[in-house]
Design a protein around this motif. Sequence first.
Motif, short mmCIF file in Angstrom:
data_model
loop_
_atom_site.label_atom_id
_atom_site.label_comp_id
_atom_site.label_asym_id
_atom_site.label_seq_id
_atom_site.Cartn_x
_atom_site.Cartn_y
_atom_site.Cartn_z
N UNK A 52 0.86 -1.19 0.00
CA UNK A 52 0.00 0.00 0.00
C UNK A 52 0.89 1.24 0.00
N UNK A 53 0.85 1.97 -1.10
CA UNK A 53 1.70 3.14 -1.29
C UNK A 53 3.15 2.85 -0.90
N UNK A 54 3.64 1.68 -1.32
CA UNK A 54 5.03 1.32 -1.12
C UNK A 54 5.35 0.59 0.17
N UNK A 55 4.38 0.48 1.07
CA UNK A 55 4.62 -0.19 2.35
C UNK A 55 3.89 -1.53 2.37
N UNK A 56 4.59 -2.60 2.78
CA UNK A 56 3.90 -3.89 2.86
C UNK A 56 2.95 -3.94 4.06
N UNK A 57 1.76 -4.42 3.79
CA UNK A 57 0.76 -4.67 4.83
C UNK A 57 0.52 -6.17 4.80
N UNK A 58 0.68 -6.83 5.96
CA UNK A 58 0.60 -8.29 5.99
C UNK A 58 -0.49 -8.76 6.94
N UNK A 59 -0.85 -10.04 6.77
CA UNK A 59 -1.87 -10.65 7.62
C UNK A 59 -1.76 -12.16 7.54
N UNK A 60 -2.44 -12.82 8.47
CA UNK A 60 -2.45 -14.28 8.51
C UNK A 60 -3.60 -14.89 7.71
N UNK A 61 -4.55 -14.06 7.26
CA UNK A 61 -5.68 -14.54 6.47
C UNK A 61 -6.11 -13.45 5.50
N UNK A 62 -6.81 -13.81 4.43
CA UNK A 62 -7.29 -12.79 3.50
C UNK A 62 -8.22 -11.77 4.18
N UNK A 64 -8.26 -10.83 7.29
CA UNK A 64 -7.44 -9.95 8.14
C UNK A 64 -6.65 -8.97 7.27
N UNK A 65 -6.20 -9.41 6.10
CA UNK A 65 -5.47 -8.51 5.20
C UNK A 65 -6.36 -7.35 4.77
N UNK A 66 -7.59 -7.64 4.41
CA UNK A 66 -8.51 -6.57 4.01
C UNK A 66 -8.69 -5.58 5.15
N UNK A 67 -8.91 -6.08 6.36
CA UNK A 67 -9.04 -5.20 7.53
C UNK A 67 -7.78 -4.38 7.75
N UNK A 68 -6.62 -5.02 7.64
CA UNK A 68 -5.35 -4.33 7.87
C UNK A 68 -5.10 -3.24 6.82
N UNK A 69 -5.51 -3.50 5.59
CA UNK A 69 -5.36 -2.48 4.54
C UNK A 69 -6.22 -1.27 4.87
N UNK A 70 -7.49 -1.50 5.17
CA UNK A 70 -8.37 -0.36 5.51
C UNK A 70 -7.86 0.38 6.75
N UNK A 71 -7.39 -0.35 7.75
CA UNK A 71 -6.85 0.30 8.96
C UNK A 71 -5.61 1.12 8.63
N UNK A 72 -4.72 0.58 7.81
CA UNK A 72 -3.52 1.31 7.43
C UNK A 72 -3.88 2.59 6.68
N UNK A 73 -4.79 2.49 5.75
CA UNK A 73 -5.20 3.66 4.98
C UNK A 73 -5.82 4.71 5.90
N UNK A 74 -6.71 4.29 6.79
CA UNK A 74 -7.37 5.23 7.70
C UNK A 74 -6.40 5.86 8.69
N UNK A 75 -5.55 5.04 9.30
CA UNK A 75 -4.68 5.51 10.38
C UNK A 75 -3.39 6.16 9.90
N UNK A 76 -2.78 5.60 8.89
CA UNK A 76 -1.47 6.08 8.45
C UNK A 76 -1.55 7.11 7.32
N UNK A 77 -2.44 6.92 6.38
CA UNK A 77 -2.47 7.80 5.23
C UNK A 77 -3.40 8.99 5.41
N UNK A 78 -4.56 8.79 6.01
CA UNK A 78 -5.54 9.86 6.10
C UNK A 78 -5.57 10.54 7.46
N UNK A 79 -4.83 10.02 8.42
CA UNK A 79 -4.85 10.59 9.76
C UNK A 79 -4.32 12.02 9.79
N UNK A 80 -3.33 12.31 8.94
CA UNK A 80 -2.72 13.63 8.94
C UNK A 80 -3.43 14.65 8.10
N UNK A 81 -4.51 14.28 7.46
CA UNK A 81 -5.23 15.22 6.57
C UNK A 81 -6.23 16.03 7.35
#
Length: 81
Positions: A52-62, A64-81
């Motif tokens: 995701x935007x150059x950073x690996x997001x990993x999970x133990x199941x598909x 969980x991966x979907x949840x982790x992607x949405x969490x990363x986008x919400x917390x890491x990418x859009x938090x500073x906007x």
Amino acid sequence: MITVNIAFCVKNLAKGSEKVRKKLITDPDFNVAEYGCTSFCGLCRNYYVAIVNGKPVKADSPDELLDNIYNYVDEELFDGI
């Protein structure tokens, strides 16, 4: 607006992350691509992974991966906007 690019390795897609890719490509806020290799082979071999935007997001199941992607986008990418 931040562009969110999400990349998948084709081997990881075959492993089971294809389910995640299919969900994400329906979201117009994401640019989803697949590559022969994303250069994160160690993670890709052992986890479900999306880049995701150059950073690996990993999970133990598909799911969980979907949840982790949405969490990363919400917390890491859009938090500073």
